[in-house]
Design a protein around this motif. Structure first.
Motif, PDB file in Angstrom:
ATOM      1  N   GLU A 178     -27.011 -51.775  21.648  1.00  0.00           N
ATOM      2  CA  GLU A 178     -26.581 -52.728  22.949  1.00  0.00           C
ATOM      3  C   GLU A 178     -27.521 -52.710  24.215  1.00  0.00           C
ATOM      4  N   ILE A 179     -27.181 -51.351  24.787  1.00  0.00           N
ATOM      5  CA  ILE A 179     -27.936 -51.022  25.725  1.00  0.00           C
ATOM      6  C   ILE A 179     -29.455 -50.903  25.715  1.00  0.00           C
ATOM      7  N   ALA A 180     -29.886 -50.599  24.741  1.00  0.00           N
ATOM      8  CA  ALA A 180     -31.384 -50.629  24.450  1.00  0.00           C
ATOM      9  C   ALA A 180     -31.903 -51.958  24.565  1.00  0.00           C
ATOM     10  N   ARG A 181     -31.091 -52.871  23.790  1.00  0.00           N
ATOM     11  CA  ARG A 181     -31.495 -54.264  23.938  1.00  0.00           C
ATOM     12  C   ARG A 181     -31.313 -54.835  25.052  1.00  0.00           C
ATOM     13  N   ASP A 182     -30.314 -54.699  25.793  1.00  0.00           N
ATOM     14  CA  ASP A 182     -30.220 -55.346  27.308  1.00  0.00           C
ATOM     15  C   ASP A 182     -31.363 -54.779  28.059  1.00  0.00           C
ATOM     16  N   VAL A 183     -31.759 -53.282  28.267  1.00  0.00           N
ATOM     17  CA  VAL A 183     -32.770 -52.785  28.938  1.00  0.00           C
ATOM     18  C   VAL A 183     -34.116 -53.629  28.557  1.00  0.00           C
ATOM     19  N   LEU A 184     -34.377 -53.623  27.301  1.00  0.00           N
ATOM     20  CA  LEU A 184     -35.599 -54.339  26.908  1.00  0.00           C
ATOM     21  C   LEU A 184     -35.717 -55.822  27.312  1.00  0.00           C
ATOM     22  N   ALA A 185     -34.439 -56.442  27.334  1.00  0.00           N
ATOM     23  CA  ALA A 185     -34.414 -57.904  27.678  1.00  0.00           C
ATOM     24  C   ALA A 185     -34.836 -58.129  29.107  1.00  0.00           C
ATOM     25  N   ARG A 186     -34.554 -56.746  30.044  1.00  0.00           N
ATOM     26  CA  ARG A 186     -34.507 -57.063  31.408  1.00  0.00           C
ATOM     27  C   ARG A 186     -35.859 -56.403  31.948  1.00  0.00           C
ATOM     28  N   SER A 399     -24.169 -61.657  28.592  1.00  0.00           N
ATOM     29  CA  SER A 399     -24.862 -60.639  29.126  1.00  0.00           C
ATOM     30  C   SER A 399     -25.855 -61.524  30.296  1.00  0.00           C
ATOM     31  N   ALA A 400     -26.334 -62.417  29.793  1.00  0.00           N
ATOM     32  CA  ALA A 400     -27.205 -63.229  30.973  1.00  0.00           C
ATOM     33  C   ALA A 400     -26.618 -63.383  32.331  1.00  0.00           C
ATOM     34  N   LEU A 401     -25.377 -63.835  32.098  1.00  0.00           N
ATOM     35  CA  LEU A 401     -24.371 -64.228  33.113  1.00  0.00           C
ATOM     36  C   LEU A 401     -24.133 -63.067  33.977  1.00  0.00           C
ATOM     37  N   ALA A 402     -23.847 -61.764  33.230  1.00  0.00           N
ATOM     38  CA  ALA A 402     -23.471 -60.481  33.879  1.00  0.00           C
ATOM     39  C   ALA A 402     -24.551 -59.895  34.901  1.00  0.00           C
ATOM     40  N   HIS A 403     -25.815 -60.310  34.319  1.00  0.00           N
ATOM     41  CA  HIS A 403     -27.115 -59.816  35.338  1.00  0.00           C
ATOM     42  C   HIS A 403     -27.102 -60.782  36.492  1.00  0.00           C
ATOM     43  N   ARG A 404     -26.633 -62.052  36.464  1.00  0.00           N
ATOM     44  CA  ARG A 404     -26.724 -62.962  37.543  1.00  0.00           C
ATOM     45  C   ARG A 404     -25.820 -62.610  38.392  1.00  0.00           C
ATOM     46  N   ILE A 405     -24.778 -62.304  37.963  1.00  0.00           N
ATOM     47  CA  ILE A 405     -23.596 -61.519  38.799  1.00  0.00           C
ATOM     48  C   ILE A 405     -24.063 -60.412  39.561  1.00  0.00           C
ATOM     49  N   TRP A 406     -24.700 -59.198  38.868  1.00  0.00           N
ATOM     50  CA  TRP A 406     -25.155 -58.338  39.341  1.00  0.00           C
ATOM     51  C   TRP A 406     -26.241 -58.507  40.544  1.00  0.00           C
TER      52      TRP A 406
END
Length: 416
Positions: A178-186, A399-406
C-alpha cells in the motif's frame, strides 16, 4: 549519464531488492501483489537472500531472470540501468548490513549498485532483531538514509526469529504494498518528502461508550480515512502516530499505533502525542455523549416491555481542547465535520460555524446524508480554512483526499 526513470510507461517499473534475512520469504507475497496489480517488477536479491529463497522462486513469480551479480548480462550494464530506469525501488527486507552499505555508499553487488544509481523514490523496510535495530550504528545509518530522501519504514513489533519478540519484525507485505502504491501514485508530484522530519498525529475510527458488559454507544466510523491519512503522511516522510478507536483494519506499516476504545482514552492518547506534534488531524468520530452510569451486569429486558432509561452526559470536546490549548503554538490542527444539514442551515453553513467554534486551522467537511462515506473506500469533501479558504475535493479515493489534506497542512506548517 543518467537516463531518468520511466514514469511515462504504462507499467510502472519496480525494483524489489531482497537482502539476507529470514523475512525474505515474506517478500514473495509483496512480489505477488506488485505483479498482480500490473507492475513490471525486477527482483534483485543479495547473495545471502538466495540462501533463504532461491532464484527459481523469484524468477517464477516475477517472470524475469534473477541475479545478484553485476557480472551477469554485462552487455546490458545492469548495475547502472536498473536504477536509472526504475520508477520505484523497494528493499524488503532490509538488513542492518544492507542499510550500512547503502548509508556509506558501498556497492559490492547488484542491489547496492542499484541503490547508488536510483534517482526514483526508494522505500526501505527493515527487518532484524531488536538489539540490531536499536544499535547506535543502525540508528545513525537510518538517520543518514532518511536525510537523503529514502523512506525508511519503522519495523513492526512481534515475534522474531526463534522465541524472541520485540521491534524489528518486517511489516506486513500488504502494508508495504500500500505504501509502495501510494508513493508511485505521487511520484510525479513535488510533495514527496515535504513532511520529512515532521511529527504528525492522526486519529481514526469511532469511540465506544460502555453501557454494560455487552452493550455500548458508538457510531459507524470505519477508520478508513484516518488510516489513509496515516499512510499518506508516512509516504511524505512524516513520523506518524495513529490513535485508532475500535478499528478492524491492519495497522499501517511504519506507523506508531495506539489503540483506544472510549472518548476519554482517545483524548488522553491524542493529548499525549500532540505535545510534540507539528500537526494533529482529528479524523476519528468521538462519541458526543456517554452514559452517566454503567452497569456491571447485563441490563435485562423488563417483562412488561418497558425500556430502561439512560441518562447521558457530554464527552469532552477533544478538537476544541487541542485547538484552543495548543501544546505547540505553531502546530496545525485539522478537524472533520460529518454533517447532514438541517433547518438551521446547509452542510457548509453548519461546518463554517463549527470551524469558528472549534478554533482549528482546517476543517474537512463530509456530507453524510443517507450514510454516505462511512465504510466506503471513496470520499469527497470540502476543506475549509480558518483564513476563509475553501477547497472542493471531488469524489475519489480516500488516499487522494488524504493527500489534499496534507497539501493544505504542509502549506501551513512554519518553515524551519
Amino acid at each position: 549519464m543518467s537516463t531518468g526513470s520511466s514514469a511515462s510507461t504504462a507499467r510502472p517499473r519496480v525494483v524489489l531488492g531482497v537482502s539476507g534475512g529470514i523475512a525474505a520469504y515474506k517478500a514473495c507475497e509483496l512480489l505477488r501483489r506488485l505483479t498482480e496489480s500490473g507492475h513490471d517488477v525486477t527482483v534483485v536479491p543479495t547473495a545471502a537472500a538466495l540462501q533463504f529463497v532461491g532464484a527459481p522462486t523469484w524468477s517464477a513469480l516475477s517472470g524475469k531472470p534473477v541475479s545478484a551479480e553485476v557480472w551477469d548480462g554485462v552487455h546490458e550494464v545492469p548495475h547502472v540501468r536498473l536504477g536509472q530506469t526504475a520508477d520505484l525501488v523497494v528493499v524488503a527486507p532490509a538488513t542492518a548490513d544492507l542499510m550500512a552499505k547503502a548509508a556509506h555508499g558501498l556497492a559490492d553487488d547488484l542491489l547496492t549498485n542499484t541503490l547508488l544509481t536510483a534517482r526514483c523514490p526508494v522505500i526501505v523496510a527493515p527487518a532484524m532483531h531488536t538489539e540490531m535495530w536499536e544499535h547506535p550504528a543502525t540508528v545513525a545509518n537510518v538517520a543518514t538514509l532518511r536525510s537523503r530522501g529514502m523512506l525508511v519504514i519503522e519495523p513492526a513489533e512481534g515475534r522474531l526469529t526463534g522465541a524472541d519478540t520485540g521491534k524489528g519484525r518486517l511489516p506486513d507485505p500488504e502494508e508495504i504494498f500500500e505504501i509502495a502504491r501510494d508513493v508511485l501514485a505521487r511520484s510525479g508530484e513535488s510533495d514527496l518528502g515535504d513532511l520529512s522530519g515532521r511529527r504528525v498525529v492522526v486519529s481514526a475510527g469511532g469511540t465506544r461508550e460502555r453501557l454494560d458488559p455487552v452493550r455500548f454507544l458508538g457510531n459507524r466510523s470505519s477508520g478508513r480515512q484516518g488510516y489513509a491519512l496515516a499512510r499518506a503522511a508516512l509516504a511524505r516522510g512524516a513520523e506518524v502516530t495513529l490513535v485508532a478507536a475500535n478499528v478492524s483494519l491492519a495497522d499501517p506499516a511504519g506507523v506508531k499505533v495506539v489503540h483506544v476504545e472510549s472518548t476519554a482514552e482517545l483524548r488522553d492518547a491524542v493529548l499525549s502525542a500532540a505535545a510534540t506534534a507539528d500537526a494533529v488531524v482529528m479524523a476519528a468520530a468521538p462519541a458526543d455523549f456517554r452514559p452517566e452510569s454503567t452497569s456491571d451486569t447485563k441490563i435485562k429486558k423488563a417483562d412488561d416491555g418497558s425500556a430502561p432509561s439512560i441518562t447521558l452526559q457530554q464527552n469532552p470536546d477533544i478538537l476544541k481542547e487541542i485547538a484552543h490549548d495548543r501544546a505547540r503554538p505553531d502546530a496545525v490542527i485539522v478537524g472533520f465535520a460529518a454533517e447532514t444539514g438541517d433547518a438551521t442551515g446547509s452542510v457548509l453553513d453548519l461546518a463554517r460555524a463549527k470551524l469558528a467554534r472549534k478554533g482549528c486551522d482546517l476543517l474537512v467537511v463530509n456530507d453524510v446524508s443517507g450514510g454516505a462515506v462511512f465504510g466506503s473506500t471513496d470520499n469527497e469533501a470540502v476543506i475549509l480554512g480558518a483564513d476563509g479558504s475553501a477547497v472542493d475535493v471531488p469524489h475519489g479515493t480516500k488516499s487522494a483526499l488524504a493527500h489534499r489534506i496534507w497539501d493544505a497542512v504542509a502549506a501551513r506548517i512554519p518553515q524551519r
